[in-house]
Design a protein around this motif. Structure first.
Motif, PDB file in Angstrom:
ATOM      1  N   THR A 359       1.006  -1.199  -0.118  1.00 45.05           N
ATOM      2  CA  THR A 359       0.125  -0.036   0.073  1.00 45.05           C
ATOM      3  C   THR A 359       0.935   1.221   0.062  1.00 45.05           C
ATOM      4  O   THR A 359       1.639   1.731   0.723  1.00 45.05           O
ATOM      5  CB  THR A 359      -0.912  -0.049   1.290  1.00 45.05           C
ATOM      6  OG1 THR A 359      -1.683  -1.179   1.396  1.00 45.05           O
ATOM      7  CG2 THR A 359      -1.772   1.246   1.076  1.00 45.05           C
ATOM      8  N   TYR A 386      -1.022   4.837   9.269  1.00 44.86           N
ATOM      9  CA  TYR A 386      -2.124   4.007   8.635  1.00 44.86           C
ATOM     10  C   TYR A 386      -2.066   2.732   9.251  1.00 44.86           C
ATOM     11  O   TYR A 386      -3.022   1.974   9.419  1.00 44.86           O
ATOM     12  CB  TYR A 386      -1.948   4.437   7.176  1.00 44.86           C
ATOM     13  CG  TYR A 386      -1.987   5.513   6.728  1.00 44.86           C
ATOM     14  CD1 TYR A 386      -3.295   6.301   6.436  1.00 44.86           C
ATOM     15  CD2 TYR A 386      -0.789   6.233   6.067  1.00 44.86           C
ATOM     16  CE1 TYR A 386      -3.441   7.432   5.954  1.00 44.86           C
ATOM     17  CE2 TYR A 386      -1.184   7.644   5.428  1.00 44.86           C
ATOM     18  CZ  TYR A 386      -1.992   8.138   5.539  1.00 44.86           C
ATOM     19  OH  TYR A 386      -2.305   9.193   4.953  1.00 44.86           O
ATOM     20  N   ASN A 390      -5.199   0.249  11.136  1.00 43.49           N
ATOM     21  CA  ASN A 390      -5.827  -0.970  10.175  1.00 43.49           C
ATOM     22  C   ASN A 390      -6.486  -0.225   9.100  1.00 43.49           C
ATOM     23  O   ASN A 390      -7.274  -0.773   8.422  1.00 43.49           O
ATOM     24  CB  ASN A 390      -6.761  -1.755  11.183  1.00 43.49           C
ATOM     25  CG  ASN A 390      -7.241  -3.225  10.298  1.00 43.49           C
ATOM     26  OD1 ASN A 390      -6.264  -3.682   9.475  1.00 43.49           O
ATOM     27  ND2 ASN A 390      -8.493  -3.365  10.656  1.00 43.49           N
ATOM     28  N   LEU A 391      -5.760   0.767   8.261  1.00 43.04           N
ATOM     29  CA  LEU A 391      -6.391   1.327   7.274  1.00 43.04           C
ATOM     30  C   LEU A 391      -6.027   0.792   5.770  1.00 43.04           C
ATOM     31  O   LEU A 391      -6.721   0.894   5.002  1.00 43.04           O
ATOM     32  CB  LEU A 391      -6.082   2.864   7.326  1.00 43.04           C
ATOM     33  CG  LEU A 391      -6.776   3.749   8.384  1.00 43.04           C
ATOM     34  CD1 LEU A 391      -6.650   5.127   8.450  1.00 43.04           C
ATOM     35  CD2 LEU A 391      -8.206   3.269   8.352  1.00 43.04           C
ATOM     36  N   ARG A 393      -5.670  -1.038   2.647  1.00 43.54           N
ATOM     37  CA  ARG A 393      -6.612  -2.045   1.878  1.00 43.54           C
ATOM     38  C   ARG A 393      -6.121  -2.294   0.655  1.00 43.54           C
ATOM     39  O   ARG A 393      -6.754  -3.269  -0.155  1.00 43.54           O
ATOM     40  CB  ARG A 393      -8.005  -1.614   2.047  1.00 43.54           C
ATOM     41  CG  ARG A 393      -8.695  -1.509   3.542  1.00 43.54           C
ATOM     42  CD  ARG A 393     -10.086  -1.097   3.495  1.00 43.54           C
ATOM     43  NE  ARG A 393     -10.602  -1.327   5.016  1.00 43.54           N
ATOM     44  CZ  ARG A 393     -11.393  -2.409   4.897  1.00 43.54           C
ATOM     45  NH1 ARG A 393     -11.467  -3.294   4.172  1.00 43.54           N
ATOM     46  NH2 ARG A 393     -11.911  -2.442   6.351  1.00 43.54           N
ATOM     47  N   THR A 394      -5.400  -1.468   0.048  1.00 41.13           N
ATOM     48  CA  THR A 394      -5.082  -1.637  -1.504  1.00 41.13           C
ATOM     49  C   THR A 394      -3.578  -1.997  -1.827  1.00 41.13           C
ATOM     50  O   THR A 394      -2.973  -1.962  -0.900  1.00 41.13           O
ATOM     51  CB  THR A 394      -5.401  -0.308  -2.341  1.00 41.13           C
ATOM     52  OG1 THR A 394      -4.606   0.662  -1.512  1.00 41.13           O
ATOM     53  CG2 THR A 394      -6.860   0.132  -2.130  1.00 41.13           C
ATOM     54  N   PRO A 400      -8.163  -3.295  -4.699  1.00 39.23           N
ATOM     55  CA  PRO A 400      -8.237  -4.005  -2.964  1.00 39.23           C
ATOM     56  C   PRO A 400      -7.692  -5.314  -2.947  1.00 39.23           C
ATOM     57  O   PRO A 400      -7.783  -6.184  -3.841  1.00 39.23           O
ATOM     58  CB  PRO A 400      -9.654  -3.887  -2.853  1.00 39.23           C
ATOM     59  CG  PRO A 400     -10.513  -4.199  -4.326  1.00 39.23           C
ATOM     60  CD  PRO A 400      -9.652  -3.468  -5.357  1.00 39.23           C
ATOM     61  N   SER A 409      -8.745  -5.698   5.203  1.00 41.38           N
ATOM     62  CA  SER A 409      -7.845  -4.657   5.623  1.00 41.38           C
ATOM     63  C   SER A 409      -6.658  -5.459   5.711  1.00 41.38           C
ATOM     64  O   SER A 409      -6.502  -6.554   5.915  1.00 41.38           O
ATOM     65  CB  SER A 409      -8.319  -3.923   6.878  1.00 41.38           C
ATOM     66  OG  SER A 409      -8.575  -4.894   7.843  1.00 41.38           O
ATOM     67  N   ILE A 410      -5.448  -4.697   6.313  1.00 41.28           N
ATOM     68  CA  ILE A 410      -4.306  -5.220   6.568  1.00 41.28           C
ATOM     69  C   ILE A 410      -4.380  -6.359   7.755  1.00 41.28           C
ATOM     70  O   ILE A 410      -3.646  -7.381   7.731  1.00 41.28           O
ATOM     71  CB  ILE A 410      -3.123  -4.208   6.484  1.00 41.28           C
ATOM     72  CG1 ILE A 410      -1.738  -4.900   6.685  1.00 41.28           C
ATOM     73  CG2 ILE A 410      -3.497  -3.264   7.847  1.00 41.28           C
ATOM     74  CD1 ILE A 410      -0.664  -4.130   6.495  1.00 41.28           C
ATOM     75  N   GLU A 412      -7.088  -7.964   8.850  1.00 46.61           N
ATOM     76  CA  GLU A 412      -7.803  -8.808   8.329  1.00 46.61           C
ATOM     77  C   GLU A 412      -7.060  -9.800   7.635  1.00 46.61           C
ATOM     78  O   GLU A 412      -7.410 -11.196   7.835  1.00 46.61           O
ATOM     79  CB  GLU A 412      -9.312  -8.502   7.760  1.00 46.61           C
ATOM     80  CG  GLU A 412     -10.248  -7.724   8.417  1.00 46.61           C
ATOM     81  CD  GLU A 412     -11.311  -7.022   7.834  1.00 46.61           C
ATOM     82  OE1 GLU A 412     -12.361  -6.463   8.326  1.00 46.61           O
ATOM     83  OE2 GLU A 412     -10.995  -6.602   6.619  1.00 46.61           O
ATOM     84  N   TRP A 413      -6.427  -9.363   6.619  1.00 48.68           N
ATOM     85  CA  TRP A 413      -5.499 -10.153   6.076  1.00 48.68           C
ATOM     86  C   TRP A 413      -4.391 -10.944   6.749  1.00 48.68           C
ATOM     87  O   TRP A 413      -4.359 -12.344   6.597  1.00 48.68           O
ATOM     88  CB  TRP A 413      -4.590  -9.480   4.835  1.00 48.68           C
ATOM     89  CG  TRP A 413      -3.496 -10.025   4.216  1.00 48.68           C
ATOM     90  CD1 TRP A 413      -3.586 -10.928   2.899  1.00 48.68           C
ATOM     91  CD2 TRP A 413      -2.293  -9.946   4.442  1.00 48.68           C
ATOM     92  NE1 TRP A 413      -2.421 -11.307   2.783  1.00 48.68           N
ATOM     93  CE2 TRP A 413      -1.771 -10.854   3.733  1.00 48.68           C
ATOM     94  CE3 TRP A 413      -1.760  -9.381   5.402  1.00 48.68           C
ATOM     95  CZ2 TRP A 413      -0.035 -10.983   3.700  1.00 48.68           C
ATOM     96  CZ3 TRP A 413       0.041  -9.678   5.750  1.00 48.68           C
ATOM     97  CH2 TRP A 413       0.522 -10.291   4.804  1.00 48.68           C
TER      98      TRP A 413
END
Length: 421
Positions: A359, A386, A390-391, A393-394, A400, A409-410, A412-413
């Motif tokens: 990201t 960021y 936990n911002l 996402r891309t 995404p 999100s990072i 969750e990944w």
């Protein structure tokens, strides 16, 4: 101006016959995107009350340190609101405490209980408060404690000694829910948070946030380990910073600490150990992955300080199967992305890495649009702002990051990564 304000305040006290402290207070310290701040002061009352008017309180602060001078432009703290509370600052209808909520922000240096000194890093300062109730002329200027809401959930007492030479302090968080197995999140701090006080890494760049309910819920409860380097993770044998050219003197001891902690906590899932860090800590996170590619389930790295030129092609091949998510800002002039994260990411992708993400932000902005103001930019090096929230996402192309087709999100990944999966 600072001396005039203090003289005015002391004059008010003198005129009303006060010659010694008349009340005690506690400060509340929390980690924000830019660092630590005293955002509340809890006043102890002699009687129970049910009413409070924030406009009736004036708060003055002072910061001192034996290490060096601190030149604050102001001493007055603005009171945002006030409420009746218990002694821990929890809101109640009637009680014997009043909590004053104070203005904080990246430019309000007077709000910070921590100061950066060149050569010493970030250290606690002597932080004093004087509160005046303008209606009754009562004052509070005797400290009675400090509350750090997230940090206080960590065990801050641990030390680890390696080969009778290296001793490291470290902070640990144990998940509240009792599960058969839980993952481990390891956070490695930046160059300014070294020393022997593990509260500094937790507050210096908001690493305590990994114990927050929001992040803990993603992992269904996770252990958190925050080791503290006595100096800087990138120091070589001569005490000079290396970005990978020379071997550092800390990686062996750090890995021994990690293994010792995992062994002492059998509920940690050895297949879900995640290592991350920022800047100096980002260097060390990648260093550990390079040295122990089969140990970690994933890496999460911001402001990578490891230079690509010092990573051999054979090492890239060794780690291409390790899931890693990089976070960086294009205007980072400290860990210059064209020398660090850009070529490292490109080489991993070229080597066939399937689960490596990047990201890339244009700038590091105030994500609240409040503390710094709409459009306020932090130092471009601070991409961990960021990460800790936990911002990310891309991926690099702006698309995404997905797991089973679902954007994540990072964190969750990372929670989905498991060795051998």
């Amino acid at each position: 101006m600072k001396k005039l304000i203090i003289a005015f305040f002391l004059g008010l006290i003198s005129l009303n016959g006060f010659s010694k402290p008349t009340g005690t207070y506690k400060i509340v310290v929390e980690g924000f995107d830019w660092g630590a701040a005293v955002n509340k002061v809890i006043l102890n009352l002699s009687d129970t009350t049910s009413k409070v008017n924030p406009a009736e309180y004036q708060v003055f602060a002072s910061r001192k340190s034996a290490i060096g001078p601190i030149n604050d432009e102001q001493n007055k703290r603005d009171v945002i609101t006030a409420y009746i509370s218990d002694e821990q600052g929890n809101r109640v209808k009637t009680g014997k405490n009043i909590t004053l909520v104070l203005a904080v922000g990246p430019q309000l240096t007077i709000s910070s209980p921590i100061q950066y000194f060149r050569g010493k890093g970030n250290v606690w300062v002597d932080y004093s408060i004087m509160v005046l109730h303008t209606k009754s002329q009562q004052i509070w200027d005797s400290p009675s404690g400090k509350i750090m809401p997230l940090v206080d959930q960590f065990d801050l007492t641990k030390k680890f000694t390696y080969n009778d030479k290296l001793t490291m302090s470290y902070a640990t968080f144990t998940p509240k829910e009792s599960r058969e197995k839980a993952p481990l999140i390891i956070w490695l701090h930046g160059g300014g948070e070294g020393g022997t006080d593990p509260t500094i890494p937790l507050l210096g760049n908001k690493a305590a946030n990994y114990a927050s309910a929001a992040i803990q819920s993603i992992f269904d409860g996770a252990y958190v380990l925050s080791p503290q380097c006595p100096g800087a993770w990138m120091h070589n044998a001569q005490g000079v910073g290396t970005q990978g050219k020379d071997n550092d003197v800390y990686n062996e001891g750090l890995m021994a600490l990690i293994k010792d902690y995992v062994k002492a906590n059998p509920k940690i899932d050895a297949n879900r150990i995640y290592v991350g860090g920022c800047s100096n800590g980002g260097y060390m996170a990648l260093k550990l992955i390079l040295l122990y590619p089969d140990y970690f389930a994933a890496g999460y790295i911001s402001a990578l300080a490891y230079r690509s030129e010092y990573i051999a092609d054979a090492d890239i091949q060794k780690i291409k199967q390790v899931p890693i998510w990089f976070v960086h800002s294009k205007d980072d002039m400290t860990t210059i992305p064209k020398l660090t994260v850009e070529p490292v990411f490109d080489r991993l992708r070229a080597a066939g890495a399937k689960n490596v993400h990047f990201t890339y932000y244009d700038h590091v902005n105030d994500i609240t649009n409040f503390y710094g103001g709409n459009g306020y930019q932090y130092n471009g090096h601070w991409s961990w702002v960021y990460l800790h929230e936990n911002l990310p996402r891309t991926d690099l192309d702006g698309s995404p990051v997905r797991i089973n087709g679902k954007p994540v999100s990072i964190m969750e990944w990372m929670a989905a990564q498991k060795k051998g999966k």
